[in-house]
Design an enzyme around this catalytic site. Sequence first.
Site, PDB file in Angstrom:
ATOM      1  CB  CYS A 128      -0.935  -0.020   1.203  1.00  0.00           C
ATOM      2  SG  CYS A 128      -1.930  -1.507   1.231  1.00  0.00           S
TER       3      CYS A 128
HETATM    4  C1  UGA Z   1      -1.240   0.220   5.535  1.00  0.00           C
HETATM    5  C2  UGA Z   1      -2.045   1.158   6.456  1.00  0.00           C
HETATM    6  O1  UGA Z   1      -1.474   1.164   7.766  1.00  0.00           O
HETATM    7  C3  UGA Z   1      -3.513   0.710   6.541  1.00  0.00           C
HETATM    8  O2  UGA Z   1      -4.247   1.647   7.309  1.00  0.00           O
HETATM    9  C4  UGA Z   1      -4.075   0.652   5.116  1.00  0.00           C
HETATM   10  O3  UGA Z   1      -5.412   0.182   5.117  1.00  0.00           O
HETATM   11  C5  UGA Z   1      -3.249  -0.301   4.288  1.00  0.00           C
HETATM   12  O4  UGA Z   1      -1.887   0.167   4.263  1.00  0.00           O
HETATM   13  C6  UGA Z   1      -3.821  -0.330   2.901  1.00  0.00           C
HETATM   14  O5  UGA Z   1      -3.790   0.696   2.235  1.00  0.00           O
HETATM   15  O6  UGA Z   1      -4.449  -1.321   2.543  1.00  0.00           O
HETATM   16  P1  UGA Z   1      -0.105  -2.184   5.812  1.00  0.00           P
HETATM   17  O7  UGA Z   1       0.507  -1.920   4.466  1.00  0.00           O
HETATM   18  O8  UGA Z   1      -0.721  -3.492   6.075  1.00  0.00           O
HETATM   19  O9  UGA Z   1      -1.218  -1.072   6.132  1.00  0.00           O
HETATM   20  O10 UGA Z   1       1.081  -2.057   6.840  1.00  0.00           O
HETATM   21  P2  UGA Z   1       1.517  -1.083   8.025  1.00  0.00           P
HETATM   22  O11 UGA Z   1       1.362  -1.791   9.302  1.00  0.00           O
HETATM   23  O12 UGA Z   1       0.882   0.231   7.918  1.00  0.00           O
HETATM   24  O13 UGA Z   1       3.059  -0.958   7.717  1.00  0.00           O
HETATM   25  C7  UGA Z   1       3.545  -0.444   6.474  1.00  0.00           C
HETATM   26  C8  UGA Z   1       5.043  -0.379   6.482  1.00  0.00           C
HETATM   27  O14 UGA Z   1       5.485   0.676   7.318  1.00  0.00           O
HETATM   28  C9  UGA Z   1       5.729  -1.643   6.994  1.00  0.00           C
HETATM   29  O15 UGA Z   1       6.851  -1.904   6.178  1.00  0.00           O
HETATM   30  C10 UGA Z   1       6.144  -1.265   8.387  1.00  0.00           C
HETATM   31  O16 UGA Z   1       7.245  -2.001   8.834  1.00  0.00           O
HETATM   32  C11 UGA Z   1       6.472   0.198   8.226  1.00  0.00           C
HETATM   33  N1  UGA Z   1       6.392   1.002   9.449  1.00  0.00           N
HETATM   34  C12 UGA Z   1       5.219   1.164  10.083  1.00  0.00           C
HETATM   35  C13 UGA Z   1       7.526   1.636   9.923  1.00  0.00           C
HETATM   36  O17 UGA Z   1       8.625   1.523   9.347  1.00  0.00           O
HETATM   37  N2  UGA Z   1       7.435   2.416  11.043  1.00  0.00           N
HETATM   38  C14 UGA Z   1       6.264   2.595  11.697  1.00  0.00           C
HETATM   39  O18 UGA Z   1       6.240   3.350  12.691  1.00  0.00           O
HETATM   40  C15 UGA Z   1       5.128   1.940  11.215  1.00  0.00           C
END
Ligand code: UGA
Length: 431
Positions: A265
């Site tokens: 995403c």
């Molecule tokens: C993300 C959004 O958080 C959801 O709200 C949204 O619905 C979804 O995309 C989508 O568009 O379908 P997701 O891709 O499952 O969800 O994953 P996240 O948990 O948001 O993490 C995304 C990335 O950011 C991961 O690589 C994670 O490791 C990284 N991340 C997250 C960080 O590096 N630091 C943080 O503080 C949080």
Amino acid sequence: MRISVIGTGYVGLVSGVGFASVGHDVLCVDIDEEKVEMINRGEPPIYEKGLEELLGVLVTSGKLKATTDTARAVVKTDITFICVGTPSGEDGGQDLSYIEKAAEDVAEALAKKDDYHVVCVKSTVKPGTTDGLVLRALESSGKKVGDDFGLAMNPEFLREGIALKDFMEPDRVVIGALDKRSMEILAEVYKEFPAPKVYTDLRTAEMIKYVSNALLATKISFANEVSRICEETGIDVYDVMGGVGLDHRINRDFLNAGCGFGGSCFPKDVKALVKYAHELGMSSHLLDAVLEVNEEQPVHVIDMLERNMGSLEDKKVTVLGLAFKGGTDDIRETRALPMVKELVKRGSEVVGYDPEAMKNFSFVVDYIDYAGDLEEALEGADACIIQNDWQEFKELTSDDFAVMKNKIVLDGRRLLDPSKLDGVTYLGVGL
Ligand code: UGA
């Protein structure tokens, strides 16, 4: 209500299961027969916490079924959610071909249906897609929007790994609709969900999804840029963000410095928003920088390791975590890929390990070794990098690292407490 869901990927299957679990009758549609058979046996084709148990119950009770027959699904239900993928096209914009095909299939069925039917787009699409491409495809049925069918847009905000929880307990439900009747039907679908509802038009709903993801990605790149400054100054970025995040206007979430953001995403949606801005003749300085920081971050992590080891040539480096984050087998845009490539480029012998994502990763990367378990992964390693946040990595202790040749641990997600690690050279992102 009787609901059909087209596409049984993360969004589609979780939505289908979520809707069925609050009492709706759900028919999931996918072109992949194997997936459909699996779902009908109560076996989810994707890994998601809690999904298997719930799916089993719903299939047994007949609340959820799957089919490859879109027309039948549309005819037998009151509302159809389109949940197919919108991958990045070659130019960074969205590839809307799956959406278009799904809308065309729905149109064929609408042509044969007499009663009013709502079509709701749940996939992430750029503003103007639902009332443009989707509406055009639906109108090819000869039916009239507002009279014969309704049109809505209801973005999904679930995170992989905790998708079911996010679906069942959303922060908000955004419902964009073209006509009043669709709005009312969507409100009925979400009646059991205890969350603020945002009722709006189609384009605003589409934009809310894009902007939410772009802002979350911005927070992460911001944290990563600040973390690099902190690394030079002896300040711990996690302490900084702990203090910063207490301001309720900022909020501590998504300010964790790491190896960059991956997944299906954030990278795709930020790129698509940039493309959209350019199509409108606008600049995108901030979003460009968000992507740039994200491309640099995995290389920065490898630089950090190299600075501490002298050279990475002929060193055995273990990468713990191949999925884009813990709790999933999804490797889309995982930061493990650029990290592994960089390590191989610098002459390292790389060993990869992940509790769920090794099979998927090995389809893409067949030139590194894979370990059967954590101990095998760490055995004899000159260094290890923690790339994602699986629970089992959070529980690692000095004893686990004792099997390494050189106990150098680069914690790319800041999961471990260095004060509890004896005999380990601990390097942390942003530390
Ligand atoms: C993300 C959004 O958080 C959801 O709200 C949204 O619905 C979804 O995309 C989508 O568009 O379908 P997701 O891709 O499952 O969800 O994953 P996240 O948990 O948001 O993490 C995304 C990335 O950011 C991961 O690589 C994670 O490791 C990284 N991340 C997250 C960080 O590096 N630091 C943080 O503080 C949080």
